[in-house]
Design a protein around this motif. Structure first.
Motif, PDB file in Angstrom:
ATOM      1  N   GLU A  58     -27.304  19.411  -6.126  1.00  0.00           N
ATOM      2  CA  GLU A  58     -28.750  19.230  -6.005  1.00  0.00           C
ATOM      3  C   GLU A  58     -29.280  20.028  -4.829  1.00  0.00           C
ATOM      4  O   GLU A  58     -28.535  20.388  -3.913  1.00  0.00           O
ATOM      5  N   ASP A  59     -30.582  20.292  -4.871  1.00  0.00           N
ATOM      6  CA  ASP A  59     -31.206  21.061  -3.808  1.00  0.00           C
ATOM      7  C   ASP A  59     -31.403  20.166  -2.585  1.00  0.00           C
ATOM      8  O   ASP A  59     -32.088  19.146  -2.649  1.00  0.00           O
ATOM      9  N   VAL A  60     -30.788  20.559  -1.483  1.00  0.00           N
ATOM     10  CA  VAL A  60     -30.770  19.712  -0.291  1.00  0.00           C
ATOM     11  C   VAL A  60     -32.184  19.501   0.249  1.00  0.00           C
ATOM     12  O   VAL A  60     -32.583  18.375   0.569  1.00  0.00           O
ATOM     13  N   TYR A  61     -32.950  20.574   0.339  1.00  0.00           N
ATOM     14  CA  TYR A  61     -34.313  20.458   0.880  1.00  0.00           C
ATOM     15  C   TYR A  61     -35.148  19.483   0.038  1.00  0.00           C
ATOM     16  O   TYR A  61     -35.773  18.555   0.572  1.00  0.00           O
ATOM     17  N   ASP A  62     -35.120  19.673  -1.275  1.00  0.00           N
ATOM     18  CA  ASP A  62     -35.926  18.807  -2.153  1.00  0.00           C
ATOM     19  C   ASP A  62     -35.528  17.344  -1.998  1.00  0.00           C
ATOM     20  O   ASP A  62     -36.367  16.451  -1.914  1.00  0.00           O
ATOM     21  N   ARG A  63     -34.207  17.103  -1.975  1.00  0.00           N
ATOM     22  CA  ARG A  63     -33.721  15.718  -1.893  1.00  0.00           C
ATOM     23  C   ARG A  63     -34.108  15.084  -0.554  1.00  0.00           C
ATOM     24  O   ARG A  63     -34.557  13.935  -0.495  1.00  0.00           O
ATOM     25  N   LEU A  64     -33.981  15.849   0.534  1.00  0.00           N
ATOM     26  CA  LEU A  64     -34.322  15.289   1.848  1.00  0.00           C
ATOM     27  C   LEU A  64     -35.816  15.024   1.943  1.00  0.00           C
ATOM     28  O   LEU A  64     -36.249  14.027   2.523  1.00  0.00           O
ATOM     29  N   GLN A  65     -36.606  15.904   1.326  1.00  0.00           N
ATOM     30  CA  GLN A  65     -38.051  15.675   1.305  1.00  0.00           C
ATOM     31  C   GLN A  65     -38.361  14.361   0.584  1.00  0.00           C
ATOM     32  O   GLN A  65     -39.138  13.540   1.063  1.00  0.00           O
ATOM     33  N   SER A  66     -37.712  14.174  -0.570  1.00  0.00           N
ATOM     34  CA  SER A  66     -38.056  12.988  -1.355  1.00  0.00           C
ATOM     35  C   SER A  66     -37.541  11.708  -0.684  1.00  0.00           C
ATOM     36  O   SER A  66     -38.110  10.635  -0.864  1.00  0.00           O
ATOM     37  N   LEU A  67     -36.494  11.812   0.117  1.00  0.00           N
ATOM     38  CA  LEU A  67     -35.975  10.623   0.811  1.00  0.00           C
ATOM     39  C   LEU A  67     -36.768  10.282   2.080  1.00  0.00           C
ATOM     40  O   LEU A  67     -36.537   9.259   2.716  1.00  0.00           O
ATOM     41  N   THR A  68     -37.680  11.178   2.470  1.00  0.00           N
ATOM     42  CA  THR A  68     -38.410  10.955   3.724  1.00  0.00           C
ATOM     43  C   THR A  68     -39.926  11.039   3.518  1.00  0.00           C
ATOM     44  O   THR A  68     -40.668  11.363   4.448  1.00  0.00           O
ATOM     45  N   GLY A  69     -40.363  10.770   2.326  1.00  0.00           N
ATOM     46  CA  GLY A  69     -41.798  10.781   2.043  1.00  0.00           C
ATOM     47  C   GLY A  69     -42.421  12.144   2.322  1.00  0.00           C
ATOM     48  O   GLY A  69     -43.590  12.230   2.708  1.00  0.00           O
ATOM     49  N   GLY A  70     -41.636  13.208   2.178  1.00  0.00           N
ATOM     50  CA  GLY A  70     -42.183  14.559   2.320  1.00  0.00           C
ATOM     51  C   GLY A  70     -42.229  15.060   3.758  1.00  0.00           C
ATOM     52  O   GLY A  70     -42.683  16.171   4.014  1.00  0.00           O
ATOM     53  N   ARG A  71     -41.743  14.236   4.717  1.00  0.00           N
ATOM     54  CA  ARG A  71     -41.861  14.660   6.117  1.00  0.00           C
ATOM     55  C   ARG A  71     -40.613  15.373   6.623  1.00  0.00           C
ATOM     56  O   ARG A  71     -40.660  16.153   7.561  1.00  0.00           O
ATOM     57  N   GLY A  72     -39.485  15.075   6.018  1.00  0.00           N
ATOM     58  CA  GLY A  72     -38.216  15.657   6.500  1.00  0.00           C
ATOM     59  C   GLY A  72     -37.527  14.694   7.452  1.00  0.00           C
ATOM     60  O   GLY A  72     -38.175  13.877   8.094  1.00  0.00           O
ATOM     61  N   PRO A  73     -36.192  14.777   7.554  1.00  0.00           N
ATOM     62  CA  PRO A  73     -35.454  13.898   8.468  1.00  0.00           C
ATOM     63  C   PRO A  73     -35.880  14.131   9.920  1.00  0.00           C
ATOM     64  O   PRO A  73     -36.111  15.270  10.312  1.00  0.00           O
ATOM     65  N   ASP A  74     -35.963  13.043  10.687  1.00  0.00           N
ATOM     66  CA  ASP A  74     -36.364  13.155  12.096  1.00  0.00           C
ATOM     67  C   ASP A  74     -35.297  13.865  12.918  1.00  0.00           C
ATOM     68  O   ASP A  74     -35.597  14.585  13.858  1.00  0.00           O
ATOM     69  N   ARG A  75     -34.038  13.603  12.561  1.00  0.00           N
ATOM     70  CA  ARG A  75     -32.921  14.129  13.352  1.00  0.00           C
ATOM     71  C   ARG A  75     -31.904  14.758  12.405  1.00  0.00           C
ATOM     72  O   ARG A  75     -31.516  14.128  11.412  1.00  0.00           O
ATOM     73  N   CYS A  76     -31.467  15.959  12.716  1.00  0.00           N
ATOM     74  CA  CYS A  76     -30.509  16.654  11.860  1.00  0.00           C
ATOM     75  C   CYS A  76     -29.271  17.009  12.665  1.00  0.00           C
ATOM     76  O   CYS A  76     -29.379  17.529  13.778  1.00  0.00           O
ATOM     77  N   ILE A  77     -28.115  16.701  12.125  1.00  0.00           N
ATOM     78  CA  ILE A  77     -26.855  16.969  12.819  1.00  0.00           C
ATOM     79  C   ILE A  77     -26.039  17.961  11.997  1.00  0.00           C
ATOM     80  O   ILE A  77     -25.745  17.712  10.825  1.00  0.00           O
ATOM     81  N   ASP A  78     -25.676  19.079  12.608  1.00  0.00           N
ATOM     82  CA  ASP A  78     -24.821  20.075  11.939  1.00  0.00           C
ATOM     83  C   ASP A  78     -23.376  19.825  12.358  1.00  0.00           C
ATOM     84  O   ASP A  78     -22.953  20.263  13.428  1.00  0.00           O
ATOM     85  N   ALA A  79     -22.647  19.102  11.517  1.00  0.00           N
ATOM     86  CA  ALA A  79     -21.231  18.828  11.777  1.00  0.00           C
ATOM     87  C   ALA A  79     -20.357  19.733  10.900  1.00  0.00           C
ATOM     88  O   ALA A  79     -19.322  19.317  10.404  1.00  0.00           O
ATOM     89  N   VAL A  80     -20.828  20.954  10.701  1.00  0.00           N
ATOM     90  CA  VAL A  80     -20.080  21.926   9.897  1.00  0.00           C
ATOM     91  C   VAL A  80     -19.642  23.105  10.768  1.00  0.00           C
ATOM     92  O   VAL A  80     -18.457  23.387  10.895  1.00  0.00           O
ATOM     93  N   GLY A  81     -20.635  23.779  11.357  1.00  0.00           N
ATOM     94  CA  GLY A  81     -20.302  24.914  12.209  1.00  0.00           C
ATOM     95  C   GLY A  81     -20.123  26.206  11.441  1.00  0.00           C
ATOM     96  O   GLY A  81     -20.638  26.366  10.331  1.00  0.00           O
ATOM     97  N   THR A  82     -19.344  27.069  12.012  1.00  0.00           N
ATOM     98  CA  THR A  82     -19.312  28.465  11.604  1.00  0.00           C
ATOM     99  C   THR A  82     -18.733  28.722  10.213  1.00  0.00           C
ATOM    100  O   THR A  82     -18.985  29.747   9.610  1.00  0.00           O
ATOM    101  N   GLU A  83     -17.948  27.776   9.699  1.00  0.00           N
ATOM    102  CA  GLU A  83     -17.294  28.045   8.410  1.00  0.00           C
ATOM    103  C   GLU A  83     -18.012  27.400   7.219  1.00  0.00           C
ATOM    104  O   GLU A  83     -17.381  26.937   6.275  1.00  0.00           O
TER     105      GLU A  83
END
Ligand code: NAD
Ligand code: ZN
Length: 389
Positions: free
Chosen positions: A240-265
């Motif tokens: 699924e499209d991550v942006y679309d799903r996050l928008q729909s889970l947050t009433g269109g505002r986007g998550p308040d806090r985003c954590i990148d636990a992936v890094g360079t790979e």
């Protein structure tokens, strides 16, 4: 003694190497009882980290029993059971004095080299290249621990190794990632990457007062752990499209806090499906990492981006225009492990969390090379490997 050694891209071996000896009066020698493989080790395994030399002993998530102490060591005694932080810190420089242990000024003997690349040198790390000190790591039977009064935490309780081992890195790392995200009561927190670091970031996000946690990955077992154990809503970025799903889970505002636990790979560039014409018009380049690009795009305006994921190369350029125009705050860094040891050990002893939930593979050091491959390929439902030398 036996140790896991690095011999080039995807070439890890079990070898006989000399047993470490005390080199300075502030050193201790630990007989390792448990040692884990970290997502950071995969950057070495896959040849991304500069400054590796053939035969380097790997590993930075060890614990064990103190078998020798230098004459100036005051806090440890032979027989103590300790967990060793991956960050080597002198305890007396300006940075250590301000609890920024992973930025220690004195623990990287190759600071000049690192400074040439980065302007200043971060702390030395166990088993993490000559750029960061050239210290032999803890995927071995014995480990020399410099500045032994500053790093290791003594575990007096009879909790098994599996419950305290991850104080060495991934529990404090997930916790600092959540702290760096500036989580306030009621926030929605999105976590990219459901590896061990992501799992602890999810656990910690709740501790800091999140109201909703969303976990993003493509490996089903990892997403399952994030929902079953971490109570997170999950998003499989391949389905699924991550942006679309996050928008729909947050009433269109986007998550308040985003954590990148992936890094360079990270997998993908985030530009899949974008036409060449749009790429050209918007000056979008393919070499930017997926996760940072996506997190910046998804985060709500004025939100925070916390980056525990390790970035190494200069080509990891961040889309700074969108970041600036959305007024995002970015916090990052190797973890100041020593700062978190006592409070997080207390949480484990109080039963607030049992970190062993991430372990999927327990084996001997001899199986190390095979385990690197399994963990790297995410085969056999592998999430976290612990080895017993
Ligand atoms: P890991 O490799 O087990 O996990 C990474 C996860 O990210 C995998 O499950 C993978 O499927 C997922 N992933 C890949 N591309 C993705 C994408 N585009 N979107 C969402 N998920 C994606 O590693 P880990 O042990 O969990 O470590 C994660 C990161 O944290 C690594 O970069 C590691 O070096 C770093 N780390 C940092 C510190 C620190 O002090 N800051 C300490 C330990 C680890
Ligand atoms: Zn690690």
């Amino acid at each position: 003694m036996k140790a896991l050694t690095w011999h080039g891209e995807q070439d890890i071996r079990v070898e006989e190497v000399p047993k470490p000896e005390l080199a300075n009066p502030t050193d201790a020698i630990i007989e390792v009882t448990a040692t884990a493989i970290c997502g950071s080790d995969l950057h070495l395994y896959n040849g991304y980290m500069p400054g590796m030399r053939e035969g380097d002993v790997l590993g930075h998530e060890p614990m064990g029993e103190v078998v020798e102490v230098g004459r100036d060591v005051e806090t440890l005694e032979v027989g103590d059971r300790v967990v060793v932080p991956f960050t080597i810190s002198c305890g007396s420089c300006w940075f250590c004095g301000n609890e920024m242990f992973s930025l220690c000024d004195n623990s990287n003997p190759n600071a000049e080299l690192a400074s040439k690349a980065m302007g200043h040198s971060p702390a030395g790390l166990f088993g993490f290249s000559h750029l960061l000190g050239g210290y032999a790591g803890g995927q071995a039977e014995y480990l020399r621990v410099p500045y032994a009064d500053v790093g290791p935490v003594t575990v007096d309780s009879d909790l098994p190794d599996e419950q305290v081992l991850f104080l060495s890195d991934i529990f404090p790392t997930g916790y600092m990632a959540a702290e760096n995200a500036d989580i306030e009561d009621g926030d929605t927190v999105a976590v990219w990457g459901c590896g061990p670091v992501g799992q602890f970031a999810i656990q910690s996000a709740w501790m800091f007062g999140a109201n909703q946690v969303i976990a993003i990955d493509r490996v089903q077992e990892r997403l399952d752990m994030a929902s079953d154990h971490g109570d997170a809503v999950t998003v499989n970025f391949e389905h699924e499209d991550v942006y679309d799903r996050l928008q729909s889970l947050t009433g269109g505002r986007g998550p308040d806090r985003c954590i990148d636990a992936v890094g360079t790979e990270a997998h993908g560039t985030g530009l899949e499906g974008v036409t060449d014409q749009v790429k050209q018009e918007m000056h979008l380049q393919d070499d930017r990492p997926h996760v940072l690009r996506q997190a910046i795009k998804c985060c709500r305006k004025g939100g925070t981006l916390s980056v525990p994921g390790v970035y190494i190369r200069e080509s990891d350029n961040i889309p700074f225009g969108p970041l600036m125009n959305k007024a995002l705050t970015v916090k990052s860094g190797q973890t100041h492990v020593q700062h978190y040891l006592d409070p997080l050990l207390e949480k484990i002893e109080d039963g607030e969390i049992d970190p062993s939930f991430v372990i999927t593979h327990q084996t001997s050091l001899e199986d190390g090379p095979e385990m690197y491959e399994t963990f790297n390929d995410k085969d056999d439902d592998c999430i976290k490997v612990v080895m017993t030398p």
